[in-house]
Design a protein around this motif. Structure first.
Motif, PDB file in Angstrom:
ATOM      1  N   ARG A  23     -18.128  80.170  14.371  1.00  0.00           N
ATOM      2  CA  ARG A  23     -19.468  80.098  14.988  1.00  0.00           C
ATOM      3  C   ARG A  23     -20.527  80.832  13.829  1.00  0.00           C
ATOM      4  O   ARG A  23     -21.433  80.051  13.402  1.00  0.00           O
ATOM      5  N   PHE A  24     -19.799  81.967  13.226  1.00  0.00           N
ATOM      6  CA  PHE A  24     -20.579  82.412  12.272  1.00  0.00           C
ATOM      7  C   PHE A  24     -20.716  81.440  10.837  1.00  0.00           C
ATOM      8  O   PHE A  24     -21.625  81.384  10.171  1.00  0.00           O
ATOM      9  N   GLU A  26     -20.625  78.356  10.585  1.00  0.00           N
ATOM     10  CA  GLU A  26     -21.260  77.102  10.976  1.00  0.00           C
ATOM     11  C   GLU A  26     -22.870  77.773  10.721  1.00  0.00           C
ATOM     12  O   GLU A  26     -23.627  77.010  10.007  1.00  0.00           O
ATOM     13  N   GLU A  27     -23.129  78.923  11.248  1.00  0.00           N
ATOM     14  CA  GLU A  27     -24.740  79.475  10.833  1.00  0.00           C
ATOM     15  C   GLU A  27     -24.896  79.670   9.320  1.00  0.00           C
ATOM     16  O   GLU A  27     -25.895  79.308   8.982  1.00  0.00           O
ATOM     17  N   LEU A  28     -23.734  80.091   8.680  1.00  0.00           N
ATOM     18  CA  LEU A  28     -23.921  80.330   7.089  1.00  0.00           C
ATOM     19  C   LEU A  28     -23.982  79.021   6.308  1.00  0.00           C
ATOM     20  O   LEU A  28     -24.829  78.728   5.497  1.00  0.00           O
ATOM     21  N   GLU A  29     -23.124  78.016   6.761  1.00  0.00           N
ATOM     22  CA  GLU A  29     -23.315  76.750   6.000  1.00  0.00           C
ATOM     23  C   GLU A  29     -24.495  75.951   6.417  1.00  0.00           C
ATOM     24  O   GLU A  29     -24.884  75.289   5.551  1.00  0.00           O
ATOM     25  N   ALA A  30     -25.057  76.223   7.649  1.00  0.00           N
ATOM     26  CA  ALA A  30     -26.328  75.549   8.115  1.00  0.00           C
ATOM     27  C   ALA A  30     -27.304  75.879   7.156  1.00  0.00           C
ATOM     28  O   ALA A  30     -28.329  75.232   6.836  1.00  0.00           O
ATOM     29  N   ARG A  31     -27.287  77.048   6.590  1.00  0.00           N
ATOM     30  CA  ARG A  31     -28.304  77.543   5.523  1.00  0.00           C
ATOM     31  C   ARG A  31     -28.047  77.189   3.952  1.00  0.00           C
ATOM     32  O   ARG A  31     -28.511  77.916   3.169  1.00  0.00           O
ATOM     33  N   GLY A  32     -26.955  76.567   3.852  1.00  0.00           N
ATOM     34  CA  GLY A  32     -26.845  75.864   2.428  1.00  0.00           C
ATOM     35  C   GLY A  32     -25.626  76.775   1.626  1.00  0.00           C
ATOM     36  O   GLY A  32     -25.430  76.498   0.392  1.00  0.00           O
ATOM     37  N   LEU A  33     -25.227  77.631   2.491  1.00  0.00           N
ATOM     38  CA  LEU A  33     -24.065  78.573   1.788  1.00  0.00           C
ATOM     39  C   LEU A  33     -22.500  78.007   1.816  1.00  0.00           C
ATOM     40  O   LEU A  33     -22.416  77.286   2.789  1.00  0.00           O
ATOM     41  N   LEU A 126     -26.116  86.159  15.895  1.00  0.00           N
ATOM     42  CA  LEU A 126     -25.391  85.466  14.471  1.00  0.00           C
ATOM     43  C   LEU A 126     -26.458  84.635  13.706  1.00  0.00           C
ATOM     44  O   LEU A 126     -26.327  84.822  12.342  1.00  0.00           O
ATOM     45  N   ASP A 127     -27.543  84.024  14.077  1.00  0.00           N
ATOM     46  CA  ASP A 127     -28.571  83.478  13.236  1.00  0.00           C
ATOM     47  C   ASP A 127     -29.509  84.504  12.605  1.00  0.00           C
ATOM     48  O   ASP A 127     -29.565  84.188  11.433  1.00  0.00           O
ATOM     49  N   GLU A 128     -29.819  85.533  13.330  1.00  0.00           N
ATOM     50  CA  GLU A 128     -30.440  86.649  12.418  1.00  0.00           C
ATOM     51  C   GLU A 128     -29.517  87.215  11.057  1.00  0.00           C
ATOM     52  O   GLU A 128     -29.886  87.265  10.290  1.00  0.00           O
ATOM     53  N   ILE A 129     -28.221  87.360  11.593  1.00  0.00           N
ATOM     54  CA  ILE A 129     -27.363  87.934  10.587  1.00  0.00           C
ATOM     55  C   ILE A 129     -27.255  86.901   9.503  1.00  0.00           C
ATOM     56  O   ILE A 129     -27.391  87.398   8.175  1.00  0.00           O
TER      57      ILE A 129
END
Length: 948
Positions: A23-24, A26-33, A126-129
């Motif tokens: 899940r984490f 996915e959150e990071l990749e959604a921000r282009g990382l 997780l989104d905030e982090i």
């Protein structure tokens, strides 16, 4: 770098937390990382795949999902600490490594520097982090972990430390140590400056300390100083004084390596010179005290740790710190991942059964690094049977193994002691004759660095041909090194682990008869100690000293007693009477038990013991023992024997020390009459006795007699020893003192000038005798040359330290030069003090000059009052006033009747140092002097606080 493995984030997580990790990610990749996450997982003992290593090298940052499962995973720990270590050598440093904490408190996160950054709340989404990580990563430069350069090799003292190919793992311990020693990265730097690495024998504490110095070289640009206390010696626990002595010898070596002192300088001078150098350098440095034994109290420990404020101390020991001092970092067995890596470092284990056998063997050895390193070499030999063959050999241990394991049980993991001892003995058994001989010789000596030359000399003394002995030692050291039983120690020396020595001593080897080899070692060490104490001879003596007690043991025969006696003499004459006293006490007790109090050897040792008591300031005890020794020697040898006369002269020295100058004069006169009749008035020993008569006469107020006797002494010394001899310089200085005492100042100044010129030729400008003669010349000229006294004071603080009596006398002269009306130049006024003339006394029996007894409190009070008056007379707050203020701080600190006087002195010294720093800069000699005095007063205050 492989472009296929380039990521913004390496996501490190325990396999139990895979759902959270997905899940984490996915959150990071959604921000282009771009994110690397291991999707295969790893089973216990799997090799770390090359893809994992490549991914870390290609990543800009690492994010650790720090849950309760995370620190339990060997792979997670490896990833985290590898990234931290690489990041340390990159811009941004450890901020490249971020922790996301779940299910635990921040205080449970290790290493502590992960919490130096403001971590997201444990309950954050997780989104905030992911937003926070994205901001951090996008603000980071383009460097990746693989770009980290190798650490620069630090400057090592006294000799370079040699890296070991046997070092594996230990990244958690390295970072725990750095957390304790260097709390930076935003956390402040108020951490304790002493860390203890605590663990059993052979567990790798020394390698860990050296690796810390190497890995974090950027933290200590001032260098890494290593002093070894050799605590595994069986006597160490009951003899902490021995530890201090060994460390002082190494401080001498460090000072010589830095060019701060000449070869053979007294320990006090070497320490003072090193302290001044460290203060002037003003850079952080690492101070390693290796193998501190049990039984060392807080007072001795204070003398062993880093001597100045910029130093961080790292101590290795098998025992906890005395008094709970410092921070403790436990060093245990290697985890199984690193243990298998070390075990298979010479011969890789094939997948399947051989890999399983390697894991079982590592487990049987309890992750013990020394045993694993030896085993790694053994399994590479063709006839051992590999991992399985070595493992099976543990099934039926022989009697040597069982005895060694039983006797070393307290030093080794109980469940694995037999396997460890079996491995070490198996390693020595596999040696050829040369290797076994060298290991057996090393087992007779202390676990200190050994030169091939020393081992060769012992072999030759035991009957081996010189050329063959040298070749045998070269071959044997190389072979022992190949089997990890020894390693190079820098400077051409070799080091044998203390545990190897103990195991070998407990075994029954007959290749080199033990007693013959031990006696040869006794003879060689004794010869080295009897040699010259300068130049190359000093280095040979320094190498010999640590081994004396190990080789002599309980000194039961004549050669053993001679060796211990020589060691005591060397320490005493080198300016370390406390060490000499400890040795002479032990030797006298052994001689008295074995030979009786009236034996000649016992009486000679008693004479040495008495001298050592006197040099330590214990004059009443010294006088009693010296008189007892003289009476016993006179009864056995007669009144005219050289030993008897030397003992009588020693009695005169103690009368002199006690202020009984007429008694001292009568004793020296008796020695002179006998020597003159026996050896002639020109004999050097007769001249020594005449110098004693003159010194006692001068101290007793008989100045006309002293001047006449010193005139005879000067003429005879010139004829017998020449006019470029140290004793001739002493005689010139003594003539000046007598002329000064009779009020003939111009004549006295001329004698002192001549003495000063000769001392410059003999010793150079930075020597106590040179400064004595210069200062006496200044006094004789009326004490008005304030700049001259100030320069002598600066040099004495650097050379001899603020507490040295000569420094205190110079301080007195400095203050008097500011208040000429107090100097006693008018009718009925007392003359300023001279530096004590260096009259000749029996060798090793000079009056104890390096002490400041409380009996001089009246003089200290007077000095304090004069310093106050001189300071009050200063109108401007300039450089001159700041120096006078420093003198006031020094004089106030000497008034140690009440603790608050030292606190006041500390405040004055701080103000003076700050002012000189502002006016002159940190590198100015006067600023460095102020810093030295300030640090000295700080130590006095600390000691007062600890003694409450």
């Amino acid at each position: 770098m492989d472009s296929a493995h380039q990521y913004d984030v390496f996501l490190s997580y325990a396999w139990e937390d895979i759902a959270l990790a997905v899940r984490f990610q996915e959150e990071l990749e959604a921000r282009g990382l771009t994110v690397f996450r291991d999707v295969t997982g790893m089973r216990d003992y799997d090799d770390i795949p090359e893809v994992i290593r490549a991914a870390i090298d290609g990543s800009r940052t690492l994010v650790a999902l720090y849950t309760p499962s995370f620190p339990e995973s060997q792979y997670c720990r490896w990833e985290l600490h590898t990234a931290l270590t690489r990041a340390f050598r990159l811009p941004g440093r450890t901020r490249r490594v971020m922790a996301v904490v779940r299910g635990m408190r921040f205080s449970q996160v290790l290493p502590g520097r992960l919490t130096c950054l403001r971590l997201p709340p444990v309950a954050a989404g997780l989104d905030e982090i992911a937003d926070s990580v994205h901001r951090t990563v996008t603000g980071m430069d383009g460097h990746r972990f693989g770009d980290a350069p190798e650490p620069p090799e630090p400057s090592w003292y006294p000799v370079p430390a040699v890296g070991s190919q046997d070092f594996r793992g230990r990244l958690p311990e390295l970072w725990r140590t750095r957390d304790a020693l260097d709390g930076d990265d935003g956390a402040g730097n108020d951490a304790p400056s002493v860390v203890f690495l605590v663990g059993g024998g052979g567990i790798g504490k020394t390698m860990l300390a050296e690796q810390y110095g190497r890995l974090f070289a950027a933290d200590h640009p001032g260098g890494v100083f290593v002093v070894r206390a050799f605590g595994s010696h069986p006597d160490s626990a009951r003899d902490p004084e021995r530890v201090r002595v060994l460390v002082e010898d190494q401080i001498r070596a460090i000072a010589e390596r830095l060019g701060l002192t000449e070869s053979g300088a007294p320990a006090a001078r070497a320490r003072a010179a090193l302290n001044a150098h460290l203060v002037a350098m003003d850079q952080p440095y690492l101070w390693i005290v290796d193998d501190l034994p049990a039984g060392v109290g807080t007072e001795v420990l204070r003398a062993l740790i880093a001597p100045t404020a910029r130093g961080k101390t790292l101590v290795t020991s098998r025992h906890a710190a005395p008094g709970g001092q410092g921070v403790r970092v436990d060093v245990g067995e290697l985890d199984e991942l690193d243990a298998v890596a070390l075990l298979t470092s010479r011969r890789p284990a094939a997948p399947g059964g051989e890999r399983q056998a390697a894991r079982s063997l590592a487990k049987a050895l309890g992750g013990h690094p020394l045993a694993l390193a030896v085993s790694a070499e053994l399994v590479a030999l063709p006839d051992v049977g590999g991992f399985q063959g070595l493992l099976e050999s543990f099934a039926e241990p022989g009697p040597d193994v069982l005895e060694s394991a039983g006797r070393l049980g307290v030093e080794l993991p109980t469940a694995h002691a037999t396997s460890i001892c079996a491995t070490l003995l198996r390693g020595t058994d596999r040696l050829a004759a040369a290797g076994r001989t060298v290991v057996l010789l090393a087992s007779l000596l202390a676990p200190a660095p050994l030169s091939p030359e020393l081992l060769t000399e012992i072999l030759v003394a035991s009957g081996e041909d010189g050329g063959r002995a040298a070749q045998l030692v070269r071959d044997g050291l190389a072979e022992a090194g190949r089997l990890a039983l020894a390693r190079t120690a820098g400077g051409g020396s070799w080091s044998f682990h203390a545990l190897i020595g103990r195991v070998v001593r407990l075994a029954d080897y007959e290749d080199v008869p033990r007693e013959r080899a031990r006696r040869a070692a006794v003879a060689v060490l004794g010869k080295r100690l009897a040699g010259p104490a300068t130049g190359e001879g000093r280095a040979r003596t320094a190498e010999a000293l640590p081994h004396v007690r190990m080789v002599a043991g309980a000194p039961v025969d004549q050669d053993d007693r001679h060796l211990v006696n020589e060691a005591g003499r060397v320490h005493t004459e080198a300016g370390d009477p406390a060490a000499g006293l400890a040795l002479f006490r032990e030797l006298h007790a052994a001689c008295h038990t074995a030979l009786g109090g009236g034996d000649l050897t016992t009486l000679r040792v008693l004479a040495g013991l008495a001298v050592a008591h006197g040099l330590c300031g214990e004059h009443e005890t010294a006088l009693r023992l010296k008189q007892e020794a003289h009476q016993g020697l006179a009864a056995l040898l007669g009144a005219r024997h050289d030993d008897t006369l030397t003992a009588l002269g020693n009695v005169g020295v103690t009368h002199f020390d006690l202020g009984a100058y007429e008694s001292a004069r009568q004793v020296f006169a008796q020695v002179y009459r006998i020597r003159a009749a026996k050896d002639s008035v020109q004999h050097p020993e007769t001249l020594q006795a005449l110098a004693g008569v003159a010194a006692a006469a001068s101290k007793g107020g008989r100045h006309a007699l002293a001047l006449r006797l010193r005139g005879h002494l000067l003429a005879r010394t010139g004829r017998v020893l020449g006019t470029r001899h140290p004793r001739y310089a002493d005689a010139l200085n003594a003539m000046g003192a007598s002329a000064y005492a009779r009020g003939r100042r111009a004549e006295a100044a001329d004698w002192f000038d001549r003495a000063h010129r000769l001392c410059l030729e003999l010793y150079g400008p930075e020597h106590g005798d040179t400064l004595d003669a210069l200062e006496n010349a200044l006094v004789a000229r009326g004490g008005e040359e304030a700049a001259g006294f100030r320069e002598v004071y600066r040099r004495r603080v650097d050379l001899q330290g603020p507490a040295h009596p000569s420094t205190v006398t110079t301080l007195r002269h400095c203050v008097l030069s500011r208040r000429p009306e107090a100097a006693g130049t008018g009718p009925g006024r007392r003359l300023p003090d001279l530096m004590e003339p260096a009259d000749s006394f029996p060798p090793g029996a000079e009056p104890g000059r390096v002490r400041l007894d409380a009996a001089d409190m009246d003089a200290r009070i007077e000095l304090f009052e004069w310093a106050c008056a001189a300071h009050e007379a200063m109108a401007d707050y300039d450089e001159d006033a700041l120096v006078v203020q420093l003198w006031l701080a020094h004089a106030t600190a000497l008034m140690d009747q009440f603790d608050d006087q030292r606190e006041v002195a500390l405040a004055i010294a701080e103000d003076s140092e700050a002012g000189l720093l502002r006016e002159l800069g940190r590198d100015h000699p006067l600023t460095r002097t102020a810093t030295s005095v300030h640090r000295w007063i700080e130590r006095l205050v600390d000691e007062a606080v600890e003694s409450r």
